[in-house]
Design an enzyme around this catalytic site. Structure first.
Site, PDB file in Angstrom:
ATOM      1  N   GLU A 176     -19.789  -3.095 -49.184  1.00  0.00           N
ATOM      2  CA  GLU A 176     -20.655  -2.165 -49.933  1.00  0.00           C
ATOM      3  C   GLU A 176     -20.105  -1.922 -51.340  1.00  0.00           C
ATOM      4  OE1 GLU A 176     -23.373  -2.042 -48.573  1.00  0.00           O
ATOM      5  OE2 GLU A 176     -22.782  -2.481 -46.506  1.00  0.00           O
ATOM      6  N   TYR A 211     -26.743 -13.913 -46.227  1.00  0.00           N
ATOM      7  CA  TYR A 211     -25.352 -13.460 -46.219  1.00  0.00           C
ATOM      8  C   TYR A 211     -24.368 -14.632 -46.135  1.00  0.00           C
ATOM      9  CZ  TYR A 211     -26.947  -8.645 -45.389  1.00  0.00           C
ATOM     10  OH  TYR A 211     -27.533  -7.414 -45.516  1.00  0.00           O
TER      11      TYR A 211
HETATM   12  N1  BES Z   1     -27.845  -3.876 -48.456  1.00  0.00           N
HETATM   13  C1  BES Z   1     -27.459  -4.102 -47.112  1.00  0.00           C
HETATM   14  C2  BES Z   1     -28.314  -3.366 -46.129  1.00  0.00           C
HETATM   15  C3  BES Z   1     -29.781  -3.713 -46.159  1.00  0.00           C
HETATM   16  C4  BES Z   1     -30.227  -5.003 -46.346  1.00  0.00           C
HETATM   17  C5  BES Z   1     -30.726  -2.723 -45.973  1.00  0.00           C
HETATM   18  C6  BES Z   1     -31.590  -5.286 -46.370  1.00  0.00           C
HETATM   19  C7  BES Z   1     -32.067  -3.004 -46.006  1.00  0.00           C
HETATM   20  C8  BES Z   1     -32.509  -4.291 -46.207  1.00  0.00           C
HETATM   21  C9  BES Z   1     -25.991  -3.758 -46.886  1.00  0.00           C
HETATM   22  O1  BES Z   1     -25.173  -4.011 -47.965  1.00  0.00           O
HETATM   23  C10 BES Z   1     -25.485  -4.631 -45.776  1.00  0.00           C
HETATM   24  O2  BES Z   1     -25.492  -5.817 -45.954  1.00  0.00           O
HETATM   25  N2  BES Z   1     -25.052  -4.045 -44.670  1.00  0.00           N
HETATM   26  C11 BES Z   1     -24.518  -4.761 -43.535  1.00  0.00           C
HETATM   27  C12 BES Z   1     -23.030  -4.703 -43.502  1.00  0.00           C
HETATM   28  C13 BES Z   1     -22.293  -5.840 -44.114  1.00  0.00           C
HETATM   29  C14 BES Z   1     -20.803  -5.710 -43.840  1.00  0.00           C
HETATM   30  C15 BES Z   1     -22.787  -7.208 -43.767  1.00  0.00           C
HETATM   31  C16 BES Z   1     -25.007  -4.070 -42.280  1.00  0.00           C
HETATM   32  O3  BES Z   1     -25.542  -2.988 -42.384  1.00  0.00           O
HETATM   33  O4  BES Z   1     -24.807  -4.612 -41.214  1.00  0.00           O
HETATM   34 ZN    ZN Z   2     -24.963  -6.100 -48.302  1.00  0.00          ZN
END
Ligand code: BES
Ligand code: ZN
Length: 625
Positions: A324, A409
């Site tokens: 984050e 990702y």
């Molecule tokens: N920005 C994302 C969360 C998100 C993505 C919300 C798409 C809504 C739509 C956040 O940065 C994220 O990727 N969170 C991941 C954790 C990360 C360590 C891979 C999660 O929530 O699992």
């Molecule tokens: Zn993210």
């Protein structure tokens, strides 16, 4: 009196007809502009607004947080600039009740609501006056507002106060603010938030550190951000600093544990700055939310929103904070202009996250994370439609949240890692540092990145690259980097040894294991593992009672597959308490594969659904029905 009445009717008639005319005109303009000056790939298909013709530059929110009725009520004032000669400002909204619209000087403005669209919501078309520089909308949210989660006291750690928070990404901001809800736009904002007694409001802005007596808080976000990053949380919160520029917000009963878990936050910011340039947002704080939060983390600027499931007691899940934090550069400083380019946000962030983890905890450690990522990626690719396996997506007509797969990702990560391995780390780092600096506070699409990449990294190199394959083809190109982790090889060997010799033989060999080795071990248990063997493992390592949510989640998945009933009681507790979709989705999916399990899952879900945010219950509704 009569005159006023006539004048009013006349005015209404006149402005409505001109509104329709203007409307057509503005459509034509959009078409013309798309054909001429504007890059059509930069057009966001997930907004109903005319953000490219009339552009909001700043918003001021004035909202009262009403826990009794579970609504936000007040007004928003937008400053805008006209880029064409249209007199219509179109905003996004969804499930809002709009009371009236004025021009900021108190003059009423005519407006019209468009036809409701299940995915995108309702356009608010406002007829501007020639002199208008601002619009104010008086409105309130409703029970259907998708961004909002309202928690009763018993759904919080302290059990004494209610709690609420918003989730804007990807297209939910429009369900709590009528706004041009496109990531292709950047605005500054300020806010005045009124709360009940003993509650603190925090936002993705400069924040208070104490509860104030007057029950109202003022906020300012000076740096321009896309609307999906506007965020609010209200609860009985405490703050604890970690160092001078970082700190933690959480409910008072949890604040010590949270601050203790996140002690390395300051070092993470230092490491990130060393890699890719100054942190541009002043403070970096984290709020640890109640367990219903549907994500692991959300990169709201200056204030990351995080799930309490990262508070494991041993700091083993802090990679999420590195992730984050990394978004403060990739995503928040350089933003995907449309949700088709989501990988620009997330792929870069995973790459950056792993570089932060490497500099704090060493290459061995970050390679374990990379290998777990690779396994998730190949698993995801095995059942994802080919069109969704491309980095650059076409999400027209689809919900942008569906782009949240391991493609963005992990394929994004491996693409950048491939580049790094080809050009060398030094060149890669210079390139990335310049990339962030040159695109600061801008929004870009994939093509912009490609051009920049060619001009600044590839043209200067002798090597050949298969960039098009990576970005526009499905699957994984053959030059995907390989990750080797000695620690994971050992864990795999122990999975075999366990089958031969039983759990007792693992005792000494696992004392120094990290969470990640456990995860790898559980995931590599053979398909034929028996109930007796799981019983043996559970007796020796008490996995069903692990305090680590990641371990619990993979362990429970195994228990469902093997129908290891003794774990189901704790599985039920887990499903009722935790609202994080990443955990819930695979568990409910696995439970749905067997009719007895599915029946059981439906029973649990009846008790659990109320504890989930829209994002999660929407997904689980689909799995169970
Ligand atoms: N920005 C994302 C969360 C998100 C993505 C919300 C798409 C809504 C739509 C956040 O940065 C994220 O990727 N969170 C991941 C954790 C990360 C360590 C891979 C999660 O929530 O699992
Ligand atoms: Zn993210």
């Amino acid at each position: 009196m009569k005159f006023y009445y006539l004048a009013f009717v006349f005015l209404l008639f006149f402005s409505l007809t001109s509104c329709f005319q203007e409307d057509n005109k503005s459509d034509n303009e959009t078409i013309n502009l798309n054909n001429s000056t504007k890059n059509s790939s930069a057009t966001d298909s997930h907004t109903l607004s005319n953000y490219q013709d009339v552009t909001i530059t700043n918003s001021h929110l004035n909202l009262k947080v009403d826990f009794e009725n579970k609504i936000l009520k007040g007004f928003v004032t937008h400053d805008f600039i006209k880029k064409t000669d249209t007199n219509i400002l179109v905003l996004d909204s969804k499930y809002l009740e709009i009371d009236s619209v004025t021009d900021g000087k108190g003059n009423k403005l005519n407006y019209e609501l468009g036809k409701f669209d299940e995915l995108l919501g309702t356009a608010v078309k406002i007829q501007l006056l020639e002199v208008s520089k601002k619009v104010t909308l008086f409105y309130n949210t409703t029970a259907k507002s998708e961004a909002l989660d309202w928690l009763l006291p018993n759904q919080t750690a302290g059990k004494a106060f209610p709690f609420m928070y918003t989730q804007g990404q990807s297209i939910f901001t429009r369900s709590w603010i009528p706004i041009q809800d496109s990531p292709g736009l950047r605005i500054t904002y300020s806010a005045h938030i009124q709360t009940p007694e003993n509650m603190m409001a925090v936002m993705s802005a400069a924040n208070p550190q104490k509860i104030v007596d007057l029950n109202s808080y003022n906020f300012e976000m000076k740096q321009p951000i896309p609307p999906y990053l506007i965020a609010l949380a209200v609860g009985n919160l405490a703050f604890k600093p970690v160092d001078e520029r970082t700190g933690v917000y959480a409910e008072p009963t949890m604040i010590e544990d949270c601050a203790n878990e996140l002690v390395d936050m300051g070092k993470m910011v230092d490491a990130a700055e060393k890699l890719y340039g100054n942190y541009d947002w002043d403070r970096y704080d984290v709020i640890v939310l109640p367990p219903s939060f549907p994500f692991g983390g959300m990169e709201n600027p200056r204030l990351t929103f995080a799930t309490p499931t990262i508070i494991a007691g041993d700091r083993s899940l802090v990679a999420l904070i590195a992730h984050e934090l990394a978004h403060s550069w990739s995503g928040n400083l350089v933003t995907n202009a449309t949700w088709n380019d989501f990988w620009l946000n997330e792929g870069f962030t995973v790459y950056f996250e792993r570089r932060i983890m490497e500099s704090l905890y060493g290459r061995d450690y970050s390679e374990m994370l990379a290998l777990l990522g690779y396994q998730d990626l190949t698993e995801e690719i095995s059942h994802l439609e080919p069109t969704m396996q491309r980095l650059k997506l076409n999400m027209v007509g689809l919900h942008p949240d569906d782009a949240m797969t391991d493609i963005a990702y992990e394929k994004g990560y491996f693409f950048l890692r491939m580049l790094e391995e080809k050009v060398g780390r030094e060149k890669m780092d210079t390139f990335l540092k310049n990339y962030f600096n040159d695109h600061k506070f801008k929004t870009i699409v994939t093509k912009d990145f490609e051009t920049y990449l060619n001009e600044n990294l590839l043209n200067a190199s002798n090597a050949t690259f298969n960039i098009q394959d990576w970005i526009y083809e499905s699957g994984l190109p053959e030059n995907c980097p390989k990750v080797i982790s000695k620690r994971f090889e050992d864990a795999e060997n122990l999975a075999t040894e366990f089958i031969e010799k039983g759990a007792n033989s693992l005792k000494l060999k696992t004392v120094n294991w990290s969470t990640h080795e456990w995860l790898h071990f559980i995931k590599h248990l053979p398909k034929e593992v028996t109930i007796t063997q799981l019983t043996d493992l559970d007796r020796n390592f008490n996995l069903s009672n692990s305090g680590n949510s990641e371990i619990l989640a993979v362990w429970f998945l195994q228990c469902i597959k093997t129908d290891y009933q003794p774990a189901f009681e704790n599985l039920e507790k887990f499903l009722i308490k935790i609202g994080r979709r990443k955990f819930l989705q695979p568990l409910y999916t696995e439970l749905s594969k067997n009719s007895d399990h599915k029946l059981w899952a439906k029973g649990v879900y009846q008790k659990a659904r109320n504890n989930y945010h829209y994002v999660s219950y929407n997904t689980i509704d689909e799995i169970l029905n």
